[in-house]
Design a protein around this motif. Sequence first.
Motif: not given
Length: 397
Positions: A27-28, A83, A139, A141-143, A145
């Motif tokens: 993840l991330a 990710d 990343a 999906e998250a912050i 990347g």
Amino acid sequence: MPVVNRIADYAEDMARWRQHLHQIPELALDLPKTAAFVADRLREFGVDELHEGIARTGMVAIINGQAADGETGPTIGLRADMDALPIPEETGVEYVSNHAGNMHACGHDGHTAMLLGAAKYLAETRNFKGRVALIFQPAEEAIGGARIMVEEGIMERFNVGEVYALHNAPGLPVGAFSTTPGPLMAAVDTFHINIQGVGGHGAMPHETRDPVMAACGIAQAIQTIVSRNHYALDDLVVSVTQIHTGTVDNVIPDTAYINGTVRTFDAQVQDMVMRRMKEIVAGQAASYGVTAELDYEVGYPATINDADKTGFAAAVAGEISGDANVEADSSRDMGAEDFSYMLQARPGAYLFLGQGNTAGLHHPKYDFNDDIAPIGASFFARLVERAQPIVDAAIER
């Protein structure tokens, strides 16, 4: 489909790479196993440079082409995200995730395998001039990347002049491509609303300031932003996706929480949503006698394709899948993608590649279709060869 013959030879390799990555979803920014596997493959292929540790576990691999008449040509960026998602897998495949609670539910394992296939071919044949920068990004999906890699200077450091990416598309026929010049995917914002009331006995509501009713009122009023505050032909989505409050049937709680997403293409529409949401939250809180705090987070910007680069990429896609299987002026999508940051930094294009009638993205039964990996890898490779041709070179198909 006329995929590059040499890349067709890699089909089993790409499936094997992809299925291995599928078993180790991370993840991330924390992708140590994934990044190590990708780096090992790139070294095996003989890339000219490998720069690791960008955005923690991202990397950029450089492949030099051939010079023609002293010209080196530009550097073309090709990007794959690596990710996974925090979703328990329900596919039942033999290569199921062995990282409990995580899975590749968006096909980033396939995106990585496709770019690895293109990397192997380009490092082997080098039927182009200039350079290719293969961008393996964490990343998405998250912050964001992509934002981090851009902020860490990859475009300037590697002299990237244009940049491209693919995403698989469930529901689109196998091997079909879809894209559009200009805005393709929306900007995404997130809102959090914390409501503070006065709790008490469910049988004595007159002694409370009920945050449950306030949450209901705020959630309903927010929907009027779309129905009454914006021009109907401007794309806008405002969705309340979470309301959390209460513990038991006979207790009115002290607090409530509302969460949701906003999708826009136009900065003025985005500003209007932020303004109206502040007004609605403050007004509704006052009317219910509670206090409410709005936290509005501006997220990924809209994904906006360069018109010329999109036309070029669509033409290349037509070479791979046939012009009839390329929709070069598709409708816009209210989803979001952090490749938008790379497109803000450099002109380029983002395309969807059909993977057939499968479970949808972010679904626990989703699995990438390995049959499309040679198509995507061929697209990347042919894109480079067409953008940076060697005069009179015989390009193997």
